[in-house]
Design a protein around this motif. Structure first.
Motif, PDB file in Angstrom:
ATOM      1  N   VAL B 161       0.974  -1.307  -0.101  1.00  0.00           N
ATOM      2  CA  VAL B 161      -0.046  -0.030  -0.011  1.00  0.00           C
ATOM      3  C   VAL B 161       0.964   1.050  -0.005  1.00  0.00           C
ATOM      4  CG1 VAL B 161      -2.071  -0.700   0.976  1.00  0.00           C
ATOM      5  CG2 VAL B 161      -0.389  -0.274   2.559  1.00  0.00           C
ATOM      6  N   ALA B 162       2.111   1.072   0.820  1.00  0.00           N
ATOM      7  CA  ALA B 162       2.780   2.579   0.844  1.00  0.00           C
ATOM      8  C   ALA B 162       3.366   2.658  -0.546  1.00  0.00           C
ATOM      9  CB  ALA B 162       3.895   2.163   1.836  1.00  0.00           C
ATOM     10  N   GLU B 163       4.001   1.606  -1.414  1.00  0.00           N
ATOM     11  CA  GLU B 163       4.334   1.979  -2.784  1.00  0.00           C
ATOM     12  C   GLU B 163       3.344   2.448  -3.446  1.00  0.00           C
ATOM     13  OE1 GLU B 163       7.774  -1.411  -2.912  1.00  0.00           O
ATOM     14  OE2 GLU B 163       5.773  -2.056  -2.949  1.00  0.00           O
ATOM     15  N   ARG B 164       2.136   1.966  -3.689  1.00  0.00           N
ATOM     16  CA  ARG B 164       0.796   2.405  -4.421  1.00  0.00           C
ATOM     17  C   ARG B 164       0.578   3.890  -4.044  1.00  0.00           C
ATOM     18  NH1 ARG B 164      -1.828  -2.634  -4.221  1.00  0.00           N
ATOM     19  NH2 ARG B 164      -2.861  -2.185  -2.191  1.00  0.00           N
ATOM     20  N   ALA B 165       0.619   4.362  -2.803  1.00  0.00           N
ATOM     21  CA  ALA B 165       0.441   5.566  -2.241  1.00  0.00           C
ATOM     22  C   ALA B 165       1.497   6.620  -3.027  1.00  0.00           C
ATOM     23  CB  ALA B 165       0.222   5.520  -0.724  1.00  0.00           C
ATOM     24  N   ALA B 166       2.724   6.152  -2.893  1.00  0.00           N
ATOM     25  CA  ALA B 166       3.774   6.701  -3.265  1.00  0.00           C
ATOM     26  C   ALA B 166       3.675   6.767  -5.014  1.00  0.00           C
ATOM     27  CB  ALA B 166       5.185   6.241  -3.006  1.00  0.00           C
ATOM     28  N   PHE B 167       3.433   5.927  -5.473  1.00  0.00           N
ATOM     29  CA  PHE B 167       3.078   6.011  -6.970  1.00  0.00           C
ATOM     30  C   PHE B 167       2.078   7.174  -7.436  1.00  0.00           C
ATOM     31  CE2 PHE B 167       0.521   4.803 -10.576  1.00  0.00           C
ATOM     32  CZ  PHE B 167       1.377   4.856 -11.505  1.00  0.00           C
ATOM     33  N   TRP B 168       0.953   6.944  -6.637  1.00  0.00           N
ATOM     34  CA  TRP B 168      -0.230   7.944  -7.072  1.00  0.00           C
ATOM     35  C   TRP B 168      -0.051   9.464  -6.602  1.00  0.00           C
ATOM     36  CZ3 TRP B 168      -2.880   6.671 -11.020  1.00  0.00           C
ATOM     37  CH2 TRP B 168      -3.349   5.246 -11.100  1.00  0.00           C
ATOM     38  N   ALA B 169       0.866   9.586  -5.373  1.00  0.00           N
ATOM     39  CA  ALA B 169       1.020  10.668  -4.939  1.00  0.00           C
ATOM     40  C   ALA B 169       2.105  11.394  -6.133  1.00  0.00           C
ATOM     41  CB  ALA B 169       1.887  10.829  -3.735  1.00  0.00           C
ATOM     42  N   GLU B 170       2.826  10.480  -6.749  1.00  0.00           N
ATOM     43  CA  GLU B 170       3.798  11.052  -7.725  1.00  0.00           C
ATOM     44  C   GLU B 170       3.083  11.699  -8.955  1.00  0.00           C
ATOM     45  OE1 GLU B 170       7.096   8.514  -8.579  1.00  0.00           O
ATOM     46  OE2 GLU B 170       7.396   9.289 -10.446  1.00  0.00           O
ATOM     47  N   GLN B 171       2.042  10.747  -9.462  1.00  0.00           N
ATOM     48  CA  GLN B 171       1.263  10.843 -10.614  1.00  0.00           C
ATOM     49  C   GLN B 171       0.452  12.216 -10.332  1.00  0.00           C
ATOM     50  OE1 GLN B 171       1.632   9.031 -13.457  1.00  0.00           O
ATOM     51  NE2 GLN B 171       3.181   7.942 -11.997  1.00  0.00           N
ATOM     52  N   PHE B 172      -0.439  12.060  -9.245  1.00  0.00           N
ATOM     53  CA  PHE B 172      -1.366  13.275  -8.951  1.00  0.00           C
ATOM     54  C   PHE B 172      -0.654  14.702  -8.685  1.00  0.00           C
ATOM     55  CE2 PHE B 172      -4.561   9.823  -7.231  1.00  0.00           C
ATOM     56  CZ  PHE B 172      -4.906   9.641  -8.641  1.00  0.00           C
ATOM     57  N   GLN B 173       0.547  14.490  -8.373  1.00  0.00           N
ATOM     58  CA  GLN B 173       1.298  15.755  -8.119  1.00  0.00           C
ATOM     59  C   GLN B 173       1.368  16.696  -9.202  1.00  0.00           C
ATOM     60  OE1 GLN B 173       2.671  16.916  -4.817  1.00  0.00           O
ATOM     61  NE2 GLN B 173       2.431  18.575  -5.973  1.00  0.00           N
ATOM     62  N   ARG B 174       1.391  16.055 -10.427  1.00  0.00           N
ATOM     63  CA  ARG B 174       1.463  16.767 -11.502  1.00  0.00           C
ATOM     64  C   ARG B 174       0.250  17.288 -12.206  1.00  0.00           C
ATOM     65  NH1 ARG B 174       3.920  12.035 -13.462  1.00  0.00           N
ATOM     66  NH2 ARG B 174       2.197  11.548 -14.824  1.00  0.00           N
ATOM     67  N   CYS B 175      -0.797  17.010 -11.628  1.00  0.00           N
ATOM     68  CA  CYS B 175      -2.029  17.559 -11.974  1.00  0.00           C
ATOM     69  C   CYS B 175      -2.338  18.742 -11.818  1.00  0.00           C
ATOM     70  CB  CYS B 175      -3.201  16.814 -11.093  1.00  0.00           C
ATOM     71  SG  CYS B 175      -4.883  17.206 -11.710  1.00  0.00           S
ATOM     72  N   LEU B 176      -2.849  19.451 -12.975  1.00  0.00           N
ATOM     73  CA  LEU B 176      -2.922  21.117 -12.959  1.00  0.00           C
ATOM     74  C   LEU B 176      -4.418  21.600 -12.773  1.00  0.00           C
ATOM     75  CD1 LEU B 176      -1.319  21.515 -16.582  1.00  0.00           C
ATOM     76  CD2 LEU B 176      -0.161  21.879 -14.515  1.00  0.00           C
ATOM     77  N   ARG B 177      -5.143  20.505 -12.372  1.00  0.00           N
ATOM     78  CA  ARG B 177      -6.500  20.917 -12.022  1.00  0.00           C
ATOM     79  C   ARG B 177      -7.237  21.675 -13.183  1.00  0.00           C
ATOM     80  NH1 ARG B 177      -7.908  22.470  -6.332  1.00  0.00           N
ATOM     81  NH2 ARG B 177     -10.169  22.128  -7.137  1.00  0.00           N
ATOM     82  N   CYS B 178      -6.888  21.176 -14.436  1.00  0.00           N
ATOM     83  CA  CYS B 178      -7.600  21.848 -15.751  1.00  0.00           C
ATOM     84  C   CYS B 178      -8.938  21.443 -15.962  1.00  0.00           C
ATOM     85  CB  CYS B 178      -6.603  21.662 -16.830  1.00  0.00           C
ATOM     86  SG  CYS B 178      -6.553  20.169 -17.574  1.00  0.00           S
ATOM     87  N   ASN B 179      -9.213  20.131 -15.540  1.00  0.00           N
ATOM     88  CA  ASN B 179     -10.568  19.514 -15.661  1.00  0.00           C
ATOM     89  C   ASN B 179     -10.779  19.078 -16.962  1.00  0.00           C
ATOM     90  OD1 ASN B 179     -10.838  19.924 -12.967  1.00  0.00           O
ATOM     91  ND2 ASN B 179     -12.359  21.768 -13.310  1.00  0.00           N
ATOM     92  N   ALA B 180      -9.760  18.981 -18.099  1.00  0.00           N
ATOM     93  CA  ALA B 180      -9.817  18.559 -19.314  1.00  0.00           C
ATOM     94  C   ALA B 180     -10.390  17.043 -19.338  1.00  0.00           C
ATOM     95  CB  ALA B 180      -8.503  18.441 -20.043  1.00  0.00           C
ATOM     96  N   CYS B 181     -10.076  16.347 -18.375  1.00  0.00           N
ATOM     97  CA  CYS B 181     -10.486  14.766 -18.276  1.00  0.00           C
ATOM     98  C   CYS B 181     -12.018  14.773 -18.189  1.00  0.00           C
ATOM     99  CB  CYS B 181      -9.854  14.184 -17.217  1.00  0.00           C
ATOM    100  SG  CYS B 181      -9.549  15.112 -15.647  1.00  0.00           S
ATOM    101  N   ARG B 182     -12.381  15.774 -17.345  1.00  0.00           N
ATOM    102  CA  ARG B 182     -13.905  15.936 -17.068  1.00  0.00           C
ATOM    103  C   ARG B 182     -14.602  16.431 -18.283  1.00  0.00           C
ATOM    104  NH1 ARG B 182     -15.904  20.653 -13.141  1.00  0.00           N
ATOM    105  NH2 ARG B 182     -15.268  21.862 -14.917  1.00  0.00           N
TER     106      ARG B 182
END
Lengths: 144, 285
Positions: B161-182
Motif C-alpha cells: 500500500v505504501a508503494e501504491r500511495a507513493a506512485f499515485w502521489a507522484e502521478q497526482f502531483q503533476r495534476c494542473l486541475r485543468c479539468n480536461a479529463c472531465r
C-alpha cells in the motif's frame, strides 16, 4: 510505532439504528474508545463516497459507516445502496494506497449497544495495530 | 466509407429527419480529424471518417436534446452513447446513429500522422459498434481480447500500500486541475460538478496534492460502472496522468463484483444505481 499513537476514526452513524445503538451503549454504561468521532446522518445510503474520501484527505486514520441491518432500513433501501457503494470505494482506495481495512461498513441496530461498543473497541485496536496511514499524510491536507 | 456517410447525411438533412449531422472532417493541419457539425447538404460534403477520428462525439448530443440529430460513432463511442441513453441524457428516438466500422485509431500529433495504433485500440475487442441505424464500412471479424498494454496495473496490484500511495502521489502531483479529463468524458455531464461546488466546498481552491488527490479519486469513483474505457481522459491530460489505470481497475472490479460491462446492453441500470437484496459482497456481514 509510538505507544501513544491514537487513531482518529470518523463514524457516520445512521440516525434510525446505529446512532440509537451508540446511544444505547451510552445509557447501558458500556465503554468504547474515544478515538471515534461520531457524525449523525439520516441513513447509511446518504453517506456519499466524497464524504468518506474527504475524511481520508483530511487525515482520518479510518472511517466507519454504520447503518440498519439489510431489510430494516428506515428508507427501505438506503443501506443496500451503501453496501454496493462502499464495496467499490474500498477497492478504489486500496488501489490508491489506503488499506481496505480502514473503511468499514457495519450493521448496528438500535438495540445493539453492546455490538456497537465491541465494534468500536475492535476497530480502534485494529487501526492502532495498522498504525498511521502509509501515505505519510502526503495526501492529507490537515489533521482532524 | 466517406461517401456512405455523406450520402446518408445529405438524405437525412434533405428529408428533414435530422437538423444536424455530427461527425468528423479533416482538421486545419490537413491530417488529423476534428469534430464537425453539418447543418446543410453542402456542409455534409465535408464529412469524413479515417483512423485519426479519435474524439468521442456523443457528449455533444446532450446539448442537442429535443432536436433530431445524426451522429457518427466508433464502437467505443457507441458504448458511451448507450450509457447516456440508459441514463436518460439522450433519447434514442432523437438520434440517428451512423456506426463506423473502426480499425483502430492511430497515435498522431499536430501536423504529423503516426503509424502506431493508440493503446486503447491495441487491446480493443470491437470493430463494429453494438448499436447503429446505419453501418458504414465492411464488417470484419472481431479481434480477440489482449492483455492490457499498461503493465503498471499488474505491478501496482502486487505493490505494498505504501508503494501504491507513493506512485499515485507522484502521478497526482503533476495534476494542473485543468479539468480536461472531465470536459472530454461522455460520462461527466453534471450541470454542476462536485469540484465546482462552493457550498459545500468539496475540493478546496488550493492547487496542491490533497486537492488533486481528492479530485482524481472522486472523478474515477463517479465513473465506476459507467466508464466505457475510451481513454479520452488520458489522451487529453496535459501532464499524462494514467487515468486509464484507475478507470480500468474500477471496470474490472465492477465486472467481477456485478458481472457488468458498461454500455453493452440498453435499459440496464449501472451497478451503483441499483442493488440486489440478498447479494454477498464481503462487506457489512
Amino acid at each position: 510505532m509510538a505507544l501513544d499513537y491514537q487513531p482518529k476514526i470518523v463514524g457516520f452513524l445512521c440516525n434510525w439504528c446505529s446512532y440509537a445503538g451508540a446511544d444505547m451503549a451510552g445509557t447501558s454504561r458500556l465503554t468504547y474508545p474515544p478515538n471515534i468521532r461520531i457524525i449523525r446522518v439520516p441513513c447509511s445510503g446518504r453517506v456519499d463516497a466524497t464524504l468518506v474520501t474527504k475524511c481520508f484527505q483530511q487525515g482520518a486514520d479510518a472511517v466507519l459507516v454504520a447503518g440498519c441491518h439489510p431489510g430494516e432500513c428506515h428508507y427501505s433501501e438506503g443501506n443496500y445502496h451503501a453496501r454496493r457503494r462502499f464495496t467499490v470505494l474500498r477497492e478504489l482506495l486500496s488501489f490508491l494506497g489506503i488499506e481496505k481495512d480502514r473503511l468499514r461498513l457495519e450493521w448496528v441496530s438500535a438495540a445493539e449497544g453492546k455490538k456497537f461498543s465491541q465494534l468500536v473497541s475492535e476497530f480502534s485496536a485494529e487501526i492502532a495495530h495498522l498504525g498511521p496511514r502509509k501515505d505519510n499524510g502526503k495526501a492529507a491536507g490537515g489533521s482532524l | 466509407m466517406n461517401q456512405a456517410i455523406r450520402d446518408k447525411a445529405k438524405e437525412l438533412l434533405a428529408s428533414g429527419a435530422v437538423s444536424c449531422v455530427i461527425g468528423y472532417d479533416v482538421g486545419s493541419d490537413g491530417i488529423n480529424a476534428r469534430p464537425f457539425f453539418a447543418y446543410t447538404e453542402e456542409e455534409a460534403d465535408g464529412l469524413a471518417f479515417d483512423q485519426t477520428c479519435t474524439h468521442n462525439l456523443v457528449k455533444y448530443l446532450i446539448d442537442r436534446a429535443g432536436k433530431a440529430t445524426a451522429i457518427v460513432v466508433k464502437p467505443c463511442d457507441a458504448r458511451a452513447l448507450t450509457v447516456l441513453i440508459n441514463e436518460k441524457q439522450v433519447k434514442r428516438e432523437e438520434v440517428f446513429i451512423i456506426g463506423a466500422v473502426c480499425h483502430g485509431i492511430i497515435e498522431s500529433t499536430w501536423g504529423q500522422k503516426g503509424s502506431d495504433l493508440q493503446g486503447r485500440c491495441q487491446t480493443c475487442t470491437q470493430h463494429t459498434p453494438l448499436v447503429y441505424d446505419l453501418l458504414v464500412g465492411e464488417p470484419m471479424a472481431e479481434p480477440t481480447p489482449k492483455a492490457p498494454l499498461d503493465h503498471r496495473a499488474a505491478t501496482l496490484a502486487n505493490m505494498s500500500v505504501a508503494e501504491r500511495a507513493a506512485f499515485w502521489a507522484e502521478q497526482f502531483q503533476r495534476c494542473l486541475r485543468c479539468n480536461a479529463c472531465r470536459q472530454v468524458c461522455p460520462g461527466c455531464y453534471c450541470a454542476e460538478c462536485f469540484v465546482d461546488q462552493l457550498d459545500p466546498e468539496w475540493v478546496g481552491i488550493r492547487i496542491d496534492l490533497p486537492e488533486k488527490w481528492l479530485w482524481n479519486t472522486i472523478r474515477a469513483f463517479h465513473l465506476a460502472g459507467r466508464c466505457v474505457g475510451c481513454d479520452e481522459c488520458q489522451r487529453v491530460c496535459p501532464v499524462n496522468i494514467p487515468l486509464g489505470l484507475l478507470n480500468h481497475k474500477l471496470e474490472e472490479e465492477v465486472a467481477t463484483l456485478f458481472d457488468f460491462r458498461p454500455g453493452v446492453k440498453a435499459d440496464v441500470p449501472a451497478p451503483l444505481e441499483t442493488f440486489k437484496k440478498d447479494e454477498k459482497l464481503g462487506i457489512g456481514e
